[in-house]
Each structure stands twice: as structure tokens, then as C-alpha cells.
Write a protein that holds these residues in place. Structure first.
Motif, PDB file in Angstrom:
ATOM      1  N   ALA A   1      54.263  30.576  43.434  1.00 24.42           N
ATOM      2  CA  ALA A   1      53.716  29.793  44.550  1.00 24.42           C
ATOM      3  C   ALA A   1      53.153  30.686  45.645  1.00 24.42           C
ATOM      4  CB  ALA A   1      54.793  28.874  45.122  1.00 24.42           C
ATOM      5  N   ASP A   2      53.536  31.968  45.648  1.00 26.62           N
ATOM      6  CA  ASP A   2      53.053  32.902  46.669  1.00 26.62           C
ATOM      7  C   ASP A   2      51.754  33.592  46.267  1.00 26.62           C
ATOM      8  OD1 ASP A   2      55.264  32.734  48.597  1.00 26.62           O
ATOM      9  OD2 ASP A   2      56.470  33.659  46.994  1.00 26.62           O
ATOM     10  N   VAL A   3      51.246  33.339  45.068  1.00 26.76           N
ATOM     11  CA  VAL A   3      50.044  34.030  44.611  1.00 26.76           C
ATOM     12  C   VAL A   3      48.856  33.826  45.554  1.00 26.76           C
ATOM     13  CG1 VAL A   3      48.307  34.149  42.779  1.00 26.76           C
ATOM     14  CG2 VAL A   3      50.741  34.202  42.210  1.00 26.76           C
ATOM     15  N   PRO A   4      48.580  32.602  46.044  1.00 26.04           N
ATOM     16  CA  PRO A   4      47.467  32.466  46.995  1.00 26.04           C
ATOM     17  C   PRO A   4      47.622  33.362  48.221  1.00 26.04           C
ATOM     18  CG  PRO A   4      48.097  30.318  46.169  1.00 26.04           C
ATOM     19  CD  PRO A   4      49.145  31.273  45.685  1.00 26.04           C
ATOM     20  N   ALA A   5      48.841  33.500  48.731  1.00 31.58           N
ATOM     21  CA  ALA A   5      49.067  34.377  49.878  1.00 31.58           C
ATOM     22  C   ALA A   5      48.874  35.843  49.486  1.00 31.58           C
ATOM     23  CB  ALA A   5      50.475  34.161  50.436  1.00 31.58           C
ATOM     24  N   CYS A   6      49.265  36.209  48.254  1.00 32.00           N
ATOM     25  CA  CYS A   6      49.044  37.579  47.773  1.00 32.00           C
ATOM     26  C   CYS A   6      47.553  37.886  47.687  1.00 32.00           C
ATOM     27  CB  CYS A   6      49.690  37.768  46.405  1.00 32.00           C
ATOM     28  SG  CYS A   6      51.496  37.682  46.383  1.00 32.00           S
ATOM     29  N   LEU A   7      46.788  36.921  47.210  1.00 33.12           N
ATOM     30  CA  LEU A   7      45.341  37.110  47.100  1.00 33.12           C
ATOM     31  C   LEU A   7      44.695  37.245  48.475  1.00 33.12           C
ATOM     32  CD1 LEU A   7      44.579  34.565  44.240  1.00 33.12           C
ATOM     33  CD2 LEU A   7      44.573  37.063  44.079  1.00 33.12           C
ATOM     34  N   ALA A   8      45.187  36.471  49.437  1.00 34.68           N
ATOM     35  CA  ALA A   8      44.651  36.568  50.793  1.00 34.68           C
ATOM     36  C   ALA A   8      44.961  37.938  51.396  1.00 34.68           C
ATOM     37  CB  ALA A   8      45.221  35.452  51.657  1.00 34.68           C
ATOM     38  N   LEU A   9      46.179  38.433  51.167  1.00 35.29           N
ATOM     39  CA  LEU A   9      46.551  39.762  51.665  1.00 35.29           C
ATOM     40  C   LEU A   9      45.711  40.834  50.979  1.00 35.29           C
ATOM     41  CD1 LEU A   9      48.361  41.694  53.274  1.00 35.29           C
ATOM     42  CD2 LEU A   9      50.050  41.514  51.428  1.00 35.29           C
ATOM     43  N   ALA A  10      45.507  40.694  49.667  1.00 35.10           N
ATOM     44  CA  ALA A  10      44.687  41.663  48.940  1.00 35.10           C
ATOM     45  C   ALA A  10      43.266  41.686  49.481  1.00 35.10           C
ATOM     46  CB  ALA A  10      44.689  41.324  47.450  1.00 35.10           C
ATOM     47  N   ALA A  11      42.707  40.518  49.756  1.00 33.89           N
ATOM     48  CA  ALA A  11      41.347  40.452  50.305  1.00 33.89           C
ATOM     49  C   ALA A  11      41.278  41.129  51.663  1.00 33.89           C
ATOM     50  CB  ALA A  11      40.903  38.994  50.408  1.00 33.89           C
ATOM     51  N   ASP A  12      42.363  41.032  52.418  1.00 36.10           N
ATOM     52  CA  ASP A  12      42.418  41.663  53.734  1.00 36.10           C
ATOM     53  C   ASP A  12      42.365  43.176  53.636  1.00 36.10           C
ATOM     54  OD1 ASP A  12      42.493  41.361  56.488  1.00 36.10           O
ATOM     55  OD2 ASP A  12      44.682  41.362  56.599  1.00 36.10           O
ATOM     56  N   ARG A  13      42.769  43.708  52.464  1.00 33.87           N
ATOM     57  CA  ARG A  13      42.717  45.152  52.222  1.00 33.87           C
ATOM     58  C   ARG A  13      41.565  45.533  51.286  1.00 33.87           C
ATOM     59  NH1 ARG A  13      46.688  48.155  54.735  1.00 33.87           N
ATOM     60  NH2 ARG A  13      44.951  49.596  54.436  1.00 33.87           N
TER      61      ARG A  13
ATOM     62  N   PRO B   1      39.909  39.895  43.851  1.00 37.34           N
ATOM     63  CA  PRO B   1      40.725  38.682  43.681  1.00 37.34           C
ATOM     64  C   PRO B   1      41.274  38.575  42.262  1.00 37.34           C
ATOM     65  CG  PRO B   1      38.405  38.119  43.555  1.00 37.34           C
ATOM     66  CD  PRO B   1      38.458  39.598  43.856  1.00 37.34           C
ATOM     67  N   GLU B   2      42.328  39.314  41.967  1.00 34.08           N
ATOM     68  CA  GLU B   2      42.864  39.428  40.608  1.00 34.08           C
ATOM     69  C   GLU B   2      43.991  38.424  40.358  1.00 34.08           C
ATOM     70  OE1 GLU B   2      42.369  44.128  39.778  1.00 34.08           O
ATOM     71  OE2 GLU B   2      43.744  43.598  41.391  1.00 34.08           O
ATOM     72  N   GLU B   3      43.665  37.157  40.379  1.00 35.97           N
ATOM     73  CA  GLU B   3      44.715  36.132  40.277  1.00 35.97           C
ATOM     74  C   GLU B   3      45.485  36.235  38.963  1.00 35.97           C
ATOM     75  OE1 GLU B   3      45.395  31.285  40.452  1.00 35.97           O
ATOM     76  OE2 GLU B   3      43.436  32.131  40.960  1.00 35.97           O
ATOM     77  N   ALA B   4      44.791  36.361  37.837  1.00 37.21           N
ATOM     78  CA  ALA B   4      45.481  36.421  36.550  1.00 37.21           C
ATOM     79  C   ALA B   4      46.437  37.617  36.497  1.00 37.21           C
ATOM     80  CB  ALA B   4      44.472  36.498  35.416  1.00 37.21           C
ATOM     81  N   LYS B   5      46.012  38.745  37.049  1.00 34.92           N
ATOM     82  CA  LYS B   5      46.857  39.947  37.052  1.00 34.92           C
ATOM     83  C   LYS B   5      48.099  39.725  37.894  1.00 34.92           C
ATOM     84  CE  LYS B   5      46.676  44.793  38.567  1.00 34.92           C
ATOM     85  NZ  LYS B   5      45.778  45.817  39.155  1.00 34.92           N
ATOM     86  N   TRP B   6      47.965  39.167  39.096  1.00 31.19           N
ATOM     87  CA  TRP B   6      49.125  38.889  39.942  1.00 31.19           C
ATOM     88  C   TRP B   6      50.117  37.978  39.214  1.00 31.19           C
ATOM     89  CZ3 TRP B   6      50.812  40.822  44.538  1.00 31.19           C
ATOM     90  CH2 TRP B   6      49.909  41.556  45.317  1.00 31.19           C
ATOM     91  N   ARG B   7      49.611  36.927  38.598  1.00 28.70           N
ATOM     92  CA  ARG B   7      50.504  35.980  37.928  1.00 28.70           C
ATOM     93  C   ARG B   7      51.216  36.643  36.752  1.00 28.70           C
ATOM     94  NH1 ARG B   7      50.234  31.067  40.039  1.00 28.70           N
ATOM     95  NH2 ARG B   7      48.403  30.498  41.264  1.00 28.70           N
TER      96      ARG B   7
ATOM     97  N   TRP C   1      42.372  43.215  28.134  1.00 29.30           N
ATOM     98  CA  TRP C   1      42.670  41.984  28.862  1.00 29.30           C
ATOM     99  C   TRP C   1      41.577  41.757  29.893  1.00 29.30           C
ATOM    100  CZ3 TRP C   1      44.076  42.504  34.165  1.00 29.30           C
ATOM    101  CH2 TRP C   1      44.367  43.804  34.582  1.00 29.30           C
ATOM    102  N   ARG C   2      41.349  40.504  30.202  1.00 29.81           N
ATOM    103  CA  ARG C   2      40.269  40.135  31.113  1.00 29.81           C
ATOM    104  C   ARG C   2      40.750  40.152  32.552  1.00 29.81           C
ATOM    105  NH1 ARG C   2      35.071  40.409  30.702  1.00 29.81           N
ATOM    106  NH2 ARG C   2      35.267  39.587  28.575  1.00 29.81           N
ATOM    107  N   ASN C   3      39.986  40.832  33.427  1.00 27.98           N
ATOM    108  CA  ASN C   3      40.302  40.887  34.851  1.00 27.98           C
ATOM    109  C   ASN C   3      39.022  40.675  35.648  1.00 27.98           C
ATOM    110  OD1 ASN C   3      42.006  41.249  37.104  1.00 27.98           O
ATOM    111  ND2 ASN C   3      41.436  43.398  37.278  1.00 27.98           N
ATOM    112  N   THR C   4      38.928  39.578  36.358  1.00 31.39           N
ATOM    113  CA  THR C   4      37.747  39.177  37.127  1.00 31.39           C
ATOM    114  C   THR C   4      36.501  39.268  36.247  1.00 31.39           C
ATOM    115  OG1 THR C   4      37.441  41.386  38.137  1.00 31.39           O
ATOM    116  CG2 THR C   4      38.850  39.831  39.295  1.00 31.39           C
ATOM    117  N   ASP C   5      35.594  40.190  36.545  1.00 30.01           N
ATOM    118  CA  ASP C   5      34.297  40.220  35.859  1.00 30.01           C
ATOM    119  C   ASP C   5      34.194  41.298  34.791  1.00 30.01           C
ATOM    120  OD1 ASP C   5      34.407  42.352  37.577  1.00 30.01           O
ATOM    121  OD2 ASP C   5      32.360  42.141  38.330  1.00 30.01           O
ATOM    122  N   ARG C   6      35.318  41.862  34.370  1.00 30.88           N
ATOM    123  CA  ARG C   6      35.236  42.918  33.359  1.00 30.88           C
ATOM    124  C   ARG C   6      36.457  42.890  32.453  1.00 30.88           C
ATOM    125  NH1 ARG C   6      35.604  45.563  38.131  1.00 30.88           N
ATOM    126  NH2 ARG C   6      33.412  46.148  37.931  1.00 30.88           N
TER     127      ARG C   6
END
Length: 259
Positions: A10-22, A26-32, A180-185
């Protein structure tokens, strides 16, 4: 005051927002995936996630540290050290490893890690035809045992999830390769082989369009650069404790987060 707690899916959206801040992608599949195979810890300032790390244990021997992030607004407060120390204490393994950027390396050195090599991220489209040396994996147990012998720790629990997460896993006479697939590569790894020639052949069999492979061997790096996949950045492979296993056969990690 920041509060530290275990992260959930449930925290993945917050992780993605923090990652974008740095400026991380946006590696959602990798985080999950990492939160399934490892344990994530987050620091919260009120409801806001301001720091993360994930620790992945491989049996009782080894743990991989990854996804160490601190919000720019909360830098220079020791939060990164707090997260990593907590994760290492949670793992309790004699060996821990990670990949460090030049920015993070001084922190890890203070925590007892030392650099044992440099790995470069090579990006592009490989202009080499498939070798045909490999076939899709059938004997998964044999592959997992070979991985343990090479990596130096039992990663069978991780492989249970990775077989489903991976785009494909292929085996050759003396090794194996996966992607494995990550974003666009497409991410290529791990690459385990008995020789440089076999490593090249395996990479050619799993590369497909825009891809990335992390490599440390100078000859493999030169070949990747020559064939459409130049390096874009370098990081240090760092370890606390002592590596074991036949690691000279590990030509590329599964991902930097897992080694």
C-alpha cells in the motif's frame, strides 16, 4: 519527529513519489517485486514518507541492501544511516552487500562496507544476433542450486517469485540468463556463465530491443559498447563481511537491488 515502520504494498505510491523527488524513474513493478521478496522500511514525517530502504535476506548468510532514499527536504539529518543500520540489524546476516553511487559511498564506508569492484550500467539495443546457445529453463531446482554456488548464498526464496516476475529464464551448458521488464526497457540479469564467450552468447539470447545490463568485466564492457550498448554510469559493488561462491562466473547481477 520521524517514525520508522515496515513498508507494505500500500506504500508503493508513496515510494514512487519519493523516488520522483530524487529523480529516480517510476519503477512500480520493481518496487512491488522487492517488497515481496524483501522487507522494506520507511521513515515518515507525519503522513509523508521521507525515507526508504529494502533489505533482502538470502538464507542466513547474506543480505542485499537497496532502495536507500531520503527526501531532499530531510537530507543531512542522518536518516539514511538510521534506515540502513535498522535494515542490517533486522537481517542479522554475516555478509551484506549493495551497489553505491559516489554520493552514497561515504555513508556505507562509515558503516563498514568496502568497495570490491566497479559495475557500469550499459544501455542500448544489442546489434548481435541470438546465439542459440540457450534454451528455456525446465529444471528450476538445478538452476537455483547453481545460482547458490555462484552467488555464495541460498536465494531459493527469491527465485520462487523471480521465475514469475521474469520475462524469460534461459539455460546454457554452463550457465543461465534471465530478463525482466522495467519501465521502457528490458533488464538483463542475472548472467551466469563459465566463460566470456558464453556470457556474450547468453546476453545475445535474452536481449530484445532497448535493454540494460550491468557489467564489471572490462572485456564484456568493451564488447557491449562496441555492439550498441555503451555505459552511462558506474557504481561501486560494496560488501560488509566476505563474499563466497564462484563469483567469477557472475557476469551481471539480477538487478543492483539484489546482486
Amino acid at each position: 519527529m520521524t517514525v520508522l515502520r515496515t513498508l507494505t504494498s500500500a506504500d508503493v505510491p508513496a515510494c514512487l513519489a519519493l523516488a520522483a523527488d530524487r529523480d529516480w524513474p517510476p519503477e512500480e513493478a520493481k518496487w512491488r517485486f522487492l517488497l515481496r521478496v524483501g522487507t522494506g522500511f520507511g521513515l515518515f514525517d507525519g503522513p509523508r514518507l521521507v525515507g526508504t530502504t529494502i533489505i533482502t535476506r538470502f538464507g542466513d548468510e547474506h543480505a542485499a541492501v537497496s532502495m536507500v532514499l531520503v527526501a531532499p527536504s530531510h537530507g543531512r539529518r542522518g536518516l539514511g544511516r538510521r534506515l540502513v543500520e535498522h535494515a542490517l540489524g533486522h537481517a542479522g546476516t554475516p555478509v551484506a552487500s549493495l551497489f553505491a553511487t559516489p554520493f552514497g559511498k561515504p555513508l556505507y564506508e562509515r558503516l563498514g562496507f568496502r568497495s570490491v569492484g566497479v559495475v557500469a550500467g550499459h544501455f542500448g539495443t544489442l546489434d548481435v544476433p541470438r546465439s542459440g546457445v540457450s534454451v528455456p529453463v525446465e529444471d528450476r531446482d538445478h538452476l537455483v542450486k547453481l545460482d547458490a554456488a555462484v552467488f555464495g548464498a541460498d536465494r531459493s526464496a527469491m527465485w520462487e517469485s523471480y521465475f514469475d516476475f521474469a520475462r524469460e529464464v534461459r539455460v546454457s551448458p554452463d550457465g543461465f540468463a534471465a530478463s525482466w521488464r522495467n519501465t521502457d526497457r528490458l533488464m538483463l540479469g542475472p548472467i551466469v556463465a563459465g566463460s566470456l564467450a558464453e556470457a556474450k552468447a547468453l546476453i545475445s539470447d535474452v536481449a530484445d530491443g532497448p535493454s540494460r545490463v550491468d557489467a564489471g568485466d572490462p572485456a564484456l564492457r568493451a564488447w557491449l559498447t562496441e555492439h550498441g550498448m555503451p555505459a552511462r554510469f558506474e557504481v561501486d559493488l560494496m560488501v560488509r563481511g566476505e563474499f563466497s561462491g564462484a563469483r567469477e562466473r557472475l557476469w551481471a547481477p539480477l538487478m543492483q537491488a539484489l546482486g
